[in-house]
Design a protein around this motif. Structure first.
Motif, mmCIF file in Angstrom:
data_model
loop_
_atom_site.group_PDB
_atom_site.id
_atom_site.type_symbol
_atom_site.label_atom_id
_atom_site.label_comp_id
_atom_site.label_asym_id
_atom_site.label_seq_id
_atom_site.Cartn_x
_atom_site.Cartn_y
_atom_site.Cartn_z
ATOM 1 N N TYR A 150 0.846 -1.183 0.000
ATOM 2 C CA TYR A 150 0.000 0.000 0.000
ATOM 3 C C TYR A 150 0.885 1.238 0.000
ATOM 4 O O TYR A 150 1.911 1.297 0.687
ATOM 5 C CB TYR A 150 -0.894 0.017 1.242
ATOM 6 N N SER A 151 0.510 2.240 -0.770
ATOM 7 C CA SER A 151 1.315 3.457 -0.861
ATOM 8 C C SER A 151 1.118 4.314 0.384
ATOM 9 O O SER A 151 0.173 4.113 1.166
ATOM 10 C CB SER A 151 0.913 4.253 -2.106
ATOM 11 N N SER A 152 2.002 5.284 0.564
ATOM 12 C CA SER A 152 1.880 6.196 1.703
ATOM 13 C C SER A 152 0.591 7.002 1.613
ATOM 14 O O SER A 152 -0.039 7.311 2.636
ATOM 15 C CB SER A 152 3.094 7.127 1.755
ATOM 16 N N ASN A 153 0.168 7.343 0.378
ATOM 17 C CA ASN A 153 -1.099 8.080 0.216
ATOM 18 C C ASN A 153 -2.284 7.229 0.656
ATOM 19 O O ASN A 153 -3.225 7.731 1.280
ATOM 20 C CB ASN A 153 -1.277 8.509 -1.234
ATOM 21 N N GLU A 154 -2.240 5.926 0.332
ATOM 22 C CA GLU A 154 -3.321 5.030 0.752
ATOM 23 C C GLU A 154 -3.340 4.900 2.276
ATOM 24 O O GLU A 154 -4.411 4.844 2.889
ATOM 25 C CB GLU A 154 -3.140 3.660 0.100
ATOM 26 N N ARG A 155 -2.157 4.836 2.873
ATOM 27 C CA ARG A 155 -2.085 4.722 4.337
ATOM 28 C C ARG A 155 -2.636 5.976 5.005
ATOM 29 O O ARG A 155 -3.421 5.891 5.962
ATOM 30 C CB ARG A 155 -0.640 4.477 4.766
ATOM 31 N N VAL A 156 -2.224 7.153 4.511
ATOM 32 C CA VAL A 156 -2.688 8.411 5.091
ATOM 33 C C VAL A 156 -4.199 8.566 4.919
ATOM 34 O O VAL A 156 -4.908 9.004 5.832
ATOM 35 C CB VAL A 156 -1.943 9.597 4.454
ATOM 36 N N SER A 157 -4.700 8.186 3.740
ATOM 37 C CA SER A 157 -6.139 8.290 3.477
ATOM 38 C C SER A 157 -6.946 7.392 4.419
ATOM 39 O O SER A 157 -7.975 7.815 4.971
ATOM 40 C CB SER A 157 -6.433 7.904 2.025
ATOM 41 N N GLN A 158 -6.475 6.168 4.638
ATOM 42 C CA GLN A 158 -7.172 5.253 5.538
ATOM 43 C C GLN A 158 -7.097 5.732 6.981
ATOM 44 O O GLN A 158 -8.072 5.624 7.738
ATOM 45 C CB GLN A 158 -6.599 3.845 5.415
ATOM 46 N N ASP A 159 -5.951 6.281 7.387
ATOM 47 C CA ASP A 159 -5.819 6.821 8.743
ATOM 48 C C ASP A 159 -6.789 7.978 8.962
ATOM 49 O O ASP A 159 -7.341 8.151 10.052
ATOM 50 C CB ASP A 159 -4.384 7.286 8.996
ATOM 51 N N ALA A 160 -6.988 8.789 7.913
ATOM 52 C CA ALA A 160 -7.925 9.913 8.022
ATOM 53 C C ALA A 160 -9.357 9.405 8.173
ATOM 54 O O ALA A 160 -10.148 9.965 8.947
ATOM 55 C CB ALA A 160 -7.808 10.805 6.791
ATOM 56 N N LYS A 161 -9.692 8.327 7.467
ATOM 57 C CA LYS A 161 -11.047 7.775 7.549
ATOM 58 C C LYS A 161 -11.341 7.218 8.936
ATOM 59 O O LYS A 161 -12.440 7.379 9.465
ATOM 60 C CB LYS A 161 -11.234 6.679 6.501
ATOM 61 N N ARG A 162 -10.335 6.553 9.525
ATOM 62 C CA ARG A 162 -10.589 5.948 10.835
ATOM 63 C C ARG A 162 -10.170 6.857 11.986
ATOM 64 O O ARG A 162 -10.270 6.486 13.153
ATOM 65 C CB ARG A 162 -9.861 4.601 10.932
ATOM 66 N N LYS A 163 -9.644 8.053 11.629
ATOM 67 C CA LYS A 163 -9.269 9.070 12.606
ATOM 68 C C LYS A 163 -8.270 8.537 13.636
ATOM 69 O O LYS A 163 -8.421 8.728 14.843
ATOM 70 C CB LYS A 163 -10.515 9.617 13.304
ATOM 71 N N LYS A 164 -7.278 7.859 13.101
ATOM 72 C CA LYS A 164 -6.256 7.270 13.977
ATOM 73 C C LYS A 164 -4.967 7.083 13.193
ATOM 74 O O LYS A 164 -4.991 6.643 12.050
ATOM 75 C CB LYS A 164 -6.742 5.924 14.520
ATOM 76 N N THR A 165 -3.853 7.425 13.805
ATOM 77 C CA THR A 165 -2.558 7.259 13.153
ATOM 78 C C THR A 165 -2.090 5.821 13.283
ATOM 79 O O THR A 165 -2.098 5.250 14.381
ATOM 80 C CB THR A 165 -1.506 8.199 13.780
ATOM 81 N N SER A 166 -1.667 5.225 12.174
ATOM 82 C CA SER A 166 -1.306 3.806 12.191
ATOM 83 C C SER A 166 0.140 3.563 12.581
ATOM 84 O O SER A 166 0.475 2.502 13.071
ATOM 85 C CB SER A 166 -1.573 3.175 10.818
ATOM 86 N N ARG A 167 0.985 4.524 12.344
ATOM 87 C CA ARG A 167 2.406 4.318 12.638
ATOM 88 C C ARG A 167 2.873 5.316 13.687
ATOM 89 O O ARG A 167 3.451 6.356 13.379
ATOM 90 C CB ARG A 167 3.250 4.433 11.365
ATOM 91 N N VAL A 168 2.593 4.982 14.926
ATOM 92 C CA VAL A 168 2.988 5.843 16.036
ATOM 93 C C VAL A 168 4.466 5.613 16.340
ATOM 94 O O VAL A 168 4.913 4.471 16.449
ATOM 95 C CB VAL A 168 2.138 5.538 17.286
ATOM 96 N N ALA A 169 5.198 6.709 16.445
ATOM 97 C CA ALA A 169 6.631 6.599 16.711
ATOM 98 C C ALA A 169 6.876 5.972 18.084
ATOM 99 O O ALA A 169 6.230 6.341 19.067
ATOM 100 C CB ALA A 169 7.282 7.973 16.641
ATOM 101 N N ARG A 170 7.777 5.016 18.128
ATOM 102 C CA ARG A 170 8.109 4.375 19.407
ATOM 103 C C ARG A 170 9.139 5.208 20.162
ATOM 104 O O ARG A 170 9.995 5.844 19.549
ATOM 105 C CB ARG A 170 8.668 2.966 19.165
ATOM 106 N N THR A 171 9.042 5.155 21.469
ATOM 107 C CA THR A 171 10.030 5.820 22.317
ATOM 108 C C THR A 171 10.988 4.766 22.847
ATOM 109 O O THR A 171 10.566 3.848 23.560
ATOM 110 C CB THR A 171 9.352 6.531 23.501
ATOM 111 N N PRO A 172 12.282 4.846 22.508
ATOM 112 C CA PRO A 172 13.223 3.835 22.987
ATOM 113 C C PRO A 172 13.588 4.071 24.447
ATOM 114 O O PRO A 172 13.483 5.194 24.954
ATOM 115 C CB PRO A 172 14.440 4.049 22.078
ATOM 116 N N SER A 173 13.987 3.027 25.105
ATOM 117 C CA SER A 173 14.453 3.168 26.486
ATOM 118 C C SER A 173 15.856 3.743 26.487
ATOM 119 O O SER A 173 16.563 3.725 25.478
ATOM 120 C CB SER A 173 14.448 1.805 27.183
#
Length: 370
Positions: A150-173
């Motif tokens: 899936y392209s980045s545009n498809e990912r962003v579009s789907q995230d907008a539809k479900r109102k949630k970010t799919s790739r949340v940045a992890r915080t390392p220890s």
């Protein structure tokens, strides 16, 4: 003679004999084999399926005859994959493999999991379906399939539809977080965190350690295979080995039946059972909760490469990444203050002062004129 069921001596299953016919003509057979079913109803279902397949094969050829459902039946799926394949099979089970395209597989995501991310669509729909199709290609010569991500545009579009970010940045220890966690933790959980932080072991590899996986003489532990990487011995520090040897070994327990299972070094039976305990430890320590993956694998690579300037290739090799570009892209987290970087553009460059040259003195007196 059309296919018919019969019972065979010394066999628990029903057998079948005869031919598959189409409009009175024999098109496949003769058959004399087991249906694999101990019930008559199951044997009749086997005959119905085989007859349908052979008639379809007679009309449209081998490639056109094989459907997705046929491919599922010859695919050796584990329990998790089989569960993922059920809704896919209901949706495209009767579709011939030759007509299944990458676009078709990707279109199943919005139908089957409308509120999921594109990453979930890829992992739980496209990947198992593609594996089934390519397995049939290897076994029966049906068309193979390749599917674009899936392209980045498809990912962003789907995230907008479900109102949630799919790739949340992890915080390392970091070392400060690790120290605070271990001060508030019991010996087994403290050792578990330090082990993953030092070795970049995945949580499932870590909790699967048994006493026989520890080799104090060579200062190494045996990590099981995972994510396409073979099982191997991994060196640990002397301090880590001493901590592992000193830990009282625990018998794990089946959470449903309460039955005692095998001994595990860290006392956990599954890769998710640590979560609640870690959340309590983090709360008591006054630190934000980090998952085992963020605290271990992400913390490991960021600590070595970003904070200690270790060669990324060496860090990747020790962490069992086959390609150093992957951890650099995913596991190395920048720690520079962004505002401090911006200030570089607002600082006026210091101009070097021009040194004053002494003025040349005029000579007094008249010059001789010839």
């Amino acid at each position: 003679m059309p296919l018919e069921i019969y019972e065979r001596k010394n066999s628990k299953n029903y057998w079948v004999r005869g031919w598959v016919e189409f409009e009175g003509a024999r098109i496949a057979g003769p058959y004399r084999c087991s249906t694999g079913s101990p019930t008559k109803a199951g044997a009749e279902a086997w005959i119905a399926g085989e007859t349908e397949y052979q008639q379809r094969r007679h009309l449209v050829g081998e490639e056109g005859a094989q459907t997705f459902s046929d491919a599922v039946l010859i695919y050796n799926a584990n329990a998790k994959t089989a569960k993922q394949l059920l809704p896919i099979d209901r949706e495209i089970g009767t579709t011939p493999l030759a007509k299944i395209t990458g676009k078709l597989l990707k279109s199943l995501g919005p139908k089957l999991k409308p509120l999921a991310s594109t990453d979930t669509w890829w992992r739980e729909i496209v990947t198992p379906a593609r594996a089934v199709i390519n397995n049939a290609h290897e076994l029966r010569g049906t068309p193979a399939i390749k599917v674009r991500q899936y392209s980045s545009n498809e990912r962003v579009s789907q995230d907008a539809k479900r109102k949630k970010t799919s790739r949340v940045a992890r915080t390392p220890s970091d070392r400060k977080w690790v120290a605070a966690f271990c001060d508030a933790a019991d010996p087994h959980n403290a050792a578990l965190l330090r082990f993953m932080f030092e070795t970049a072991a995945r949580i499932d590899q870590a909790i699967s350690l048994t006493p026989t996986d520890i080799d104090p003489d060579e200062c190494q532990v045996w990590l099981k295979a995972q994510k396409g990487h073979a099982a191997r011995w991994v060196k640990v520090s002397k301090a880590m080995m001493a901590e592992l040897v000193a830990l009282p070994k625990k018998l794990t327990r089946n959470p449903l039946t309460g039955k005692l299972l095998e001994q595990r070094v860290f006392g956990y039976n599954s890769s998710t059972s640590y979560n609640n305990r870690w959340k309590t430890i983090c709360k008591n320590a006054g630190i934000p909760y980090l998952s085992a993956h963020a605290a271990g694998r992400h913390g490991y690579f960021t600590e070595l490469v970003v904070r200690r300037n270790v060669n990324p290739i060496d860090a990747a090799e020790a962490g069992r990444w086959s390609d150093a570009s992957l951890p650099m892209r995913v596991y190395a987290h920048p720690e520079t203050d962004e505002s401090a970087l911006r200030e570089h553009f607002r600082t006026k460059p210091v101009q070097p002062k021009k040194s004053k040259q002494p003025k040349a003195r005029k000579k007094k007196g008249n010059t001789d004129v010839k």
